[in-house]
Design a protein around this motif. Sequence first.
Motif, PDB file in Angstrom:
ATOM      1  N   VAL A 155      34.138 -10.620 -27.206  1.00  0.00           N
ATOM      2  CA  VAL A 155      34.528 -11.755 -28.036  1.00  0.00           C
ATOM      3  C   VAL A 155      34.922 -12.867 -27.080  1.00  0.00           C
ATOM      4  O   VAL A 155      35.806 -12.691 -26.239  1.00  0.00           O
ATOM      5  CB  VAL A 155      35.719 -11.400 -28.958  1.00  0.00           C
ATOM      6  CG1 VAL A 155      36.163 -12.611 -29.738  1.00  0.00           C
ATOM      7  CG2 VAL A 155      35.365 -10.257 -29.878  1.00  0.00           C
ATOM      8  N   VAL A 156      34.276 -14.024 -27.179  1.00  0.00           N
ATOM      9  CA  VAL A 156      34.580 -15.155 -26.313  1.00  0.00           C
ATOM     10  C   VAL A 156      35.291 -16.216 -27.146  1.00  0.00           C
ATOM     11  O   VAL A 156      34.750 -16.702 -28.136  1.00  0.00           O
ATOM     12  CB  VAL A 156      33.302 -15.732 -25.667  1.00  0.00           C
ATOM     13  CG1 VAL A 156      33.629 -16.921 -24.792  1.00  0.00           C
ATOM     14  CG2 VAL A 156      32.588 -14.659 -24.875  1.00  0.00           C
ATOM     15  N   VAL A 157      36.508 -16.558 -26.733  1.00  0.00           N
ATOM     16  CA  VAL A 157      37.277 -17.619 -27.378  1.00  0.00           C
ATOM     17  C   VAL A 157      37.108 -18.856 -26.497  1.00  0.00           C
ATOM     18  O   VAL A 157      37.664 -18.939 -25.413  1.00  0.00           O
ATOM     19  CB  VAL A 157      38.773 -17.234 -27.497  1.00  0.00           C
ATOM     20  CG1 VAL A 157      39.545 -18.348 -28.162  1.00  0.00           C
ATOM     21  CG2 VAL A 157      38.932 -15.932 -28.261  1.00  0.00           C
ATOM     22  N   ASP A 158      36.305 -19.803 -26.948  1.00  0.00           N
ATOM     23  CA  ASP A 158      35.928 -20.955 -26.130  1.00  0.00           C
ATOM     24  C   ASP A 158      36.361 -22.247 -26.803  1.00  0.00           C
ATOM     25  O   ASP A 158      36.674 -22.276 -27.992  1.00  0.00           O
ATOM     26  CB  ASP A 158      34.410 -20.943 -25.923  1.00  0.00           C
ATOM     27  CG  ASP A 158      33.986 -21.613 -24.639  1.00  0.00           C
ATOM     28  OD1 ASP A 158      34.825 -22.255 -23.988  1.00  0.00           O
ATOM     29  OD2 ASP A 158      32.804 -21.485 -24.275  1.00  0.00           O
ATOM     30  N   ASP A 190      35.600 -26.185 -28.112  1.00  0.00           N
ATOM     31  CA  ASP A 190      34.456 -26.854 -28.733  1.00  0.00           C
ATOM     32  C   ASP A 190      33.913 -27.969 -27.859  1.00  0.00           C
ATOM     33  O   ASP A 190      32.715 -28.083 -27.641  1.00  0.00           O
ATOM     34  CB  ASP A 190      34.851 -27.423 -30.100  1.00  0.00           C
ATOM     35  CG  ASP A 190      35.193 -26.329 -31.093  1.00  0.00           C
ATOM     36  OD1 ASP A 190      34.617 -25.226 -30.978  1.00  0.00           O
ATOM     37  OD2 ASP A 190      36.026 -26.577 -31.971  1.00  0.00           O
ATOM     38  N   GLU A 250      38.443 -17.169 -15.940  1.00  0.00           N
ATOM     39  CA  GLU A 250      38.665 -16.723 -17.303  1.00  0.00           C
ATOM     40  C   GLU A 250      39.755 -15.671 -17.319  1.00  0.00           C
ATOM     41  O   GLU A 250      40.000 -15.000 -16.315  1.00  0.00           O
ATOM     42  CB  GLU A 250      37.393 -16.170 -17.945  1.00  0.00           C
ATOM     43  CG  GLU A 250      36.920 -14.852 -17.395  1.00  0.00           C
ATOM     44  CD  GLU A 250      35.658 -14.354 -18.074  1.00  0.00           C
ATOM     45  OE1 GLU A 250      35.048 -15.089 -18.862  1.00  0.00           O
ATOM     46  OE2 GLU A 250      35.285 -13.205 -17.798  1.00  0.00           O
ATOM     47  N   LYS A 258      40.934 -12.169 -19.163  1.00  0.00           N
ATOM     48  CA  LYS A 258      40.261 -11.078 -19.858  1.00  0.00           C
ATOM     49  C   LYS A 258      41.302 -10.049 -20.273  1.00  0.00           C
ATOM     50  O   LYS A 258      42.177  -9.693 -19.487  1.00  0.00           O
ATOM     51  CB  LYS A 258      39.235 -10.425 -18.936  1.00  0.00           C
ATOM     52  CG  LYS A 258      38.476  -9.291 -19.549  1.00  0.00           C
ATOM     53  CD  LYS A 258      37.503  -8.713 -18.539  1.00  0.00           C
ATOM     54  CE  LYS A 258      36.897  -7.449 -19.075  1.00  0.00           C
ATOM     55  NZ  LYS A 258      36.038  -6.787 -18.094  1.00  0.00           N
ATOM     56  N   THR A 280      38.167  -9.463 -25.042  1.00  0.00           N
ATOM     57  CA  THR A 280      38.316 -10.869 -25.387  1.00  0.00           C
ATOM     58  C   THR A 280      38.327 -11.690 -24.112  1.00  0.00           C
ATOM     59  O   THR A 280      39.112 -11.442 -23.211  1.00  0.00           O
ATOM     60  CB  THR A 280      39.632 -11.093 -26.161  1.00  0.00           C
ATOM     61  OG1 THR A 280      39.638 -10.254 -27.306  1.00  0.00           O
ATOM     62  CG2 THR A 280      39.759 -12.539 -26.601  1.00  0.00           C
ATOM     63  N   ARG A 281      37.438 -12.676 -24.029  1.00  0.00           N
ATOM     64  CA  ARG A 281      37.350 -13.551 -22.858  1.00  0.00           C
ATOM     65  C   ARG A 281      37.732 -14.963 -23.269  1.00  0.00           C
ATOM     66  O   ARG A 281      37.301 -15.456 -24.302  1.00  0.00           O
ATOM     67  CB  ARG A 281      35.937 -13.553 -22.290  1.00  0.00           C
ATOM     68  CG  ARG A 281      35.483 -12.193 -21.831  1.00  0.00           C
ATOM     69  CD  ARG A 281      34.035 -12.245 -21.329  1.00  0.00           C
ATOM     70  NE  ARG A 281      33.528 -10.917 -21.092  1.00  0.00           N
ATOM     71  CZ  ARG A 281      33.659 -10.286 -19.936  1.00  0.00           C
ATOM     72  NH1 ARG A 281      34.269 -10.878 -18.939  1.00  0.00           N
ATOM     73  NH2 ARG A 281      33.168  -9.081 -19.791  1.00  0.00           N
ATOM     74  N   ARG A 282      38.540 -15.604 -22.441  1.00  0.00           N
ATOM     75  CA  ARG A 282      38.957 -16.984 -22.667  1.00  0.00           C
ATOM     76  C   ARG A 282      38.616 -17.799 -21.424  1.00  0.00           C
ATOM     77  O   ARG A 282      39.394 -17.812 -20.472  1.00  0.00           O
ATOM     78  CB  ARG A 282      40.453 -17.042 -22.952  1.00  0.00           C
ATOM     79  CG  ARG A 282      40.840 -16.361 -24.239  1.00  0.00           C
ATOM     80  CD  ARG A 282      42.367 -16.295 -24.365  1.00  0.00           C
ATOM     81  NE  ARG A 282      42.741 -15.480 -25.506  1.00  0.00           N
ATOM     82  CZ  ARG A 282      42.863 -14.167 -25.496  1.00  0.00           C
ATOM     83  NH1 ARG A 282      42.651 -13.493 -24.388  1.00  0.00           N
ATOM     84  NH2 ARG A 282      43.207 -13.510 -26.581  1.00  0.00           N
TER      85      ARG A 282
END
Length: 101
Positions: free
Chosen positions: A47-50, A52, A68, A70, A86-88
């Motif tokens: 899941v990548v929280v990026d 906009d 990032e 993790k 989850t990656r940010r």
Amino acid sequence: MLLGLEDVQQVAACTEASQTRQLGRSVARKRRNNRGALSAHLPRIDVVVDIDDKTCPSCQGDLHQIGEDKSDRLDMVPAQFRVVVTRRPKYACRACEDGVL
């Protein structure tokens, strides 16, 4: 006779409460020993929280990824275990070096 039974009940309740506290501490210790050791055979879902908008709010230049964060979390679906990764991503502007988003 009731006073004698009341004393016995209070002693039993105190003993039970202390056993419950000791049991709770041992469970907490056991849980901490396994942090970060999720099994490799479990399926993983990324899941990548990026963000906009990838333009710098200061100079309107393009942002580039500088790293990032993790984190792994064990997720249980009925009759199935899986690991949710989850990656940010972190971004910064090369032009003004104003901050990290």
